[in-house]
Design an enzyme around this catalytic site. Structure first.
Site, PDB file in Angstrom:
ATOM      1  N   THR A  99     -11.503  31.521  -6.876  1.00  0.00           N
ATOM      2  CA  THR A  99     -12.148  32.267  -7.960  1.00  0.00           C
ATOM      3  C   THR A  99     -13.168  33.280  -7.449  1.00  0.00           C
ATOM      4  O   THR A  99     -13.341  34.350  -8.030  1.00  0.00           O
ATOM      5  CB  THR A  99     -12.826  31.268  -8.920  1.00  0.00           C
ATOM      6  OG1 THR A  99     -11.806  30.481  -9.519  1.00  0.00           O
ATOM      7  CG2 THR A  99     -13.624  31.965 -10.009  1.00  0.00           C
TER       8      THR A  99
ATOM      9  N   SER B  52      -6.615  27.693  -4.521  1.00  0.00           N
ATOM     10  CA  SER B  52      -6.791  26.564  -3.600  1.00  0.00           C
ATOM     11  C   SER B  52      -5.784  25.450  -3.851  1.00  0.00           C
ATOM     12  O   SER B  52      -5.630  24.548  -3.029  1.00  0.00           O
ATOM     13  CB  SER B  52      -8.218  26.023  -3.657  1.00  0.00           C
ATOM     14  OG  SER B  52      -8.446  25.311  -4.843  1.00  0.00           O
TER      15      SER B  52
ATOM     16  N   THR C 140     -12.324  26.276  -5.829  1.00  0.00           N
ATOM     17  CA  THR C 140     -13.098  25.036  -5.975  1.00  0.00           C
ATOM     18  C   THR C 140     -12.232  23.814  -6.286  1.00  0.00           C
ATOM     19  O   THR C 140     -12.681  22.690  -6.125  1.00  0.00           O
ATOM     20  CB  THR C 140     -14.125  25.187  -7.106  1.00  0.00           C
ATOM     21  OG1 THR C 140     -13.436  25.580  -8.298  1.00  0.00           O
ATOM     22  CG2 THR C 140     -15.182  26.206  -6.751  1.00  0.00           C
ATOM     23  N   ASP C 141     -10.991  24.057  -6.722  1.00  0.00           N
ATOM     24  CA  ASP C 141     -10.195  22.926  -7.220  1.00  0.00           C
ATOM     25  C   ASP C 141      -9.954  21.852  -6.162  1.00  0.00           C
ATOM     26  O   ASP C 141      -9.888  20.669  -6.480  1.00  0.00           O
ATOM     27  CB  ASP C 141      -8.845  23.420  -7.756  1.00  0.00           C
ATOM     28  CG  ASP C 141      -8.999  24.155  -9.078  1.00  0.00           C
ATOM     29  OD1 ASP C 141     -10.070  24.053  -9.697  1.00  0.00           O
ATOM     30  OD2 ASP C 141      -8.045  24.846  -9.482  1.00  0.00           O
TER      31      ASP C 141
HETATM   32  N1  GLU Z   1     -10.085  27.574  -9.394  1.00  0.00           N
HETATM   33  C1  GLU Z   1      -8.937  28.003  -8.719  1.00  0.00           C
HETATM   34  C2  GLU Z   1      -8.936  27.480  -7.272  1.00  0.00           C
HETATM   35  O1  GLU Z   1      -9.442  26.422  -6.997  1.00  0.00           O
HETATM   36  C3  GLU Z   1      -8.819  29.486  -8.693  1.00  0.00           C
HETATM   37  C4  GLU Z   1      -7.433  29.894  -8.734  1.00  0.00           C
HETATM   38  C5  GLU Z   1      -7.194  31.229  -8.036  1.00  0.00           C
HETATM   39  O2  GLU Z   1      -7.892  31.529  -7.082  1.00  0.00           O
HETATM   40  O3  GLU Z   1      -6.240  31.912  -8.470  1.00  0.00           O
HETATM   41  O4  GLU Z   1      -8.422  28.087  -6.383  1.00  0.00           O
END
Ligand code: GLU
Length: 322
Positions: free
Chosen positions: A11, A49, A81-82
């Site tokens: 993000t 992620s 962050t996921d």
């Molecule tokens: N919150 C998502 C992650 O952990 C963001 C998704 C993205 O970067 O497209 O990556």
């Protein structure tokens, strides 16, 4: 001397169009110019992620180790962050250096009002070049808090205060831009040996969350397809009685680790006695995961299996988390 910054998307990099590079990210943070050392940027890959793998993160660890050999005072990784709690824990298991390895990201992307990425990146860089942050292993710096990789969790789907350490609290904070370490957990033994991508692929570890009125049908034949199993049990590590013999039979063939699905606290070892209780399951050969949540337990077991560790070493690795 420098701080090595590795970018992996997430993000913090998401705009309407192309993802931001490390140069774009750092350009948005004026305070970085006042750091005692410059940032050296390596854009690894910009991705959600969800697509990260253990092998990819171990490649980043290798590149980070090279940066340390070349004189970096610390490492910053930006990513989504996921999966940050899992990647941070993985890094912590294999990071051999005293220099800090800091992971961060953002909950609000740069197109939104009040994006948190620039503040998190600045805080992370400050920690990465702070002598006070040495010998802490991998840490997550987010929302001006410093969390030990072994305890940190993503606890909210959208809040900028999503990262928390429910069992221990943050080990430090940034105060007026200064790094303040409040608690210094002793480092635990990491996983020795090198996990090659093919070994990681071959080390398939399932995660099974127990739910009300669970029939356990999904567990049938699991040892034919997987080399390990994490059970996210109720409360202190309980499962329905009907599942106890099924898990016991699996534990005769593959390591089965007992964790709690609650999100904090430790599983117990010696309090309840009924079939499906923690002491029953441990007597059937399951391994107590202690304070490790199911996700971290899965990372640890995959690493241990991929590096060829046997039952005794696996038991000892999880015992560190009791
Ligand atoms: N919150 C998502 C992650 O952990 C963001 C998704 C993205 O970067 O497209 O990556």
């Amino acid at each position: 001397m420098s701080v090595a910054l590795f970018t992996l998307g997430g993000t913090i990099s998401v705009t309407g169009g192309a993802r931001l590079t490390g140069a774009d990210l750092t350009a948005a943070v004026p305070g970085l110019a006042d750091l005692p050392v410059p940032l050296e940027i390596q854009d690894v890959e910009a991705m959600p992620s969800a697509n990260l793998t253990l092998a990819k993160m171990l490649d980043v660890v290798d590149a980070a180790s090279k940066a340390i050999s070349n004189g970096a005072t610390g490492i910053v990784v930006t990513q989504g962050t996921d999966t940050l709690e899992e990647t941070a824990f993985l890094v912590d298991q294999v990071w051999p250096h005293s220099q800090p390895f800091v992971l961060t990201g953002a909950m609000r992307n740069p197109t939104l009002a009040g994006p948190d990425g620039p503040a998190n990146l600045l805080a992370a860089a400050r920690v990465a070049c702070s002598p006070a942050a040495r010998d802490l292993g991998a840490v997550v710096v987010f929302n001006d808090q410093i969390h030990a990789a072994r305890w940190v969790r993503k606890t909210h789907s959208t809040s900028t205060a999503t990262f928390a350490s429910p069992n221990a609290g943050p080990i430090g904070q940034l105060v007026e831009g200064q790094v303040r370490i409040l608690a210094r957990p002793s480092r635990q033994d990491g996983v020795p040996g090198r996990a090659e991508p093919s070994d990681l692929e071959a080390a398939r570890v399932a995660l099974y969350t127990v739910t009300l009125d669970d029939d356990g049908v999904l567990l049938a034949g699991l040892a034919d397809t997987h080399q390990g199993l994490i059970v996210a049990g109720y409360g202190v590590g309980h499962v329905p009685a009907v599942l106890a013999p099924v898990l016991g039979e699996l534990a005769e063939r593959i390591p089965v680790v007992l964790t709690s699905r609650t999100g904090s606290g430790s599983v117990l070892r010696n309090t309840y006695r009924s079939p499906g209780s923690e002491s029953d399951l441990l007597a059937r050969g399951l391994i107590a995961g202690g304070f490790l949540d199911p996700y971290k337990a899965r990372v640890l077991l995959r690493l241990l299996l991929a590096t060829g560790e046997g039952r005794d070493e696996i038991n000892a690795a999880f015992a560190q988390h009791h």
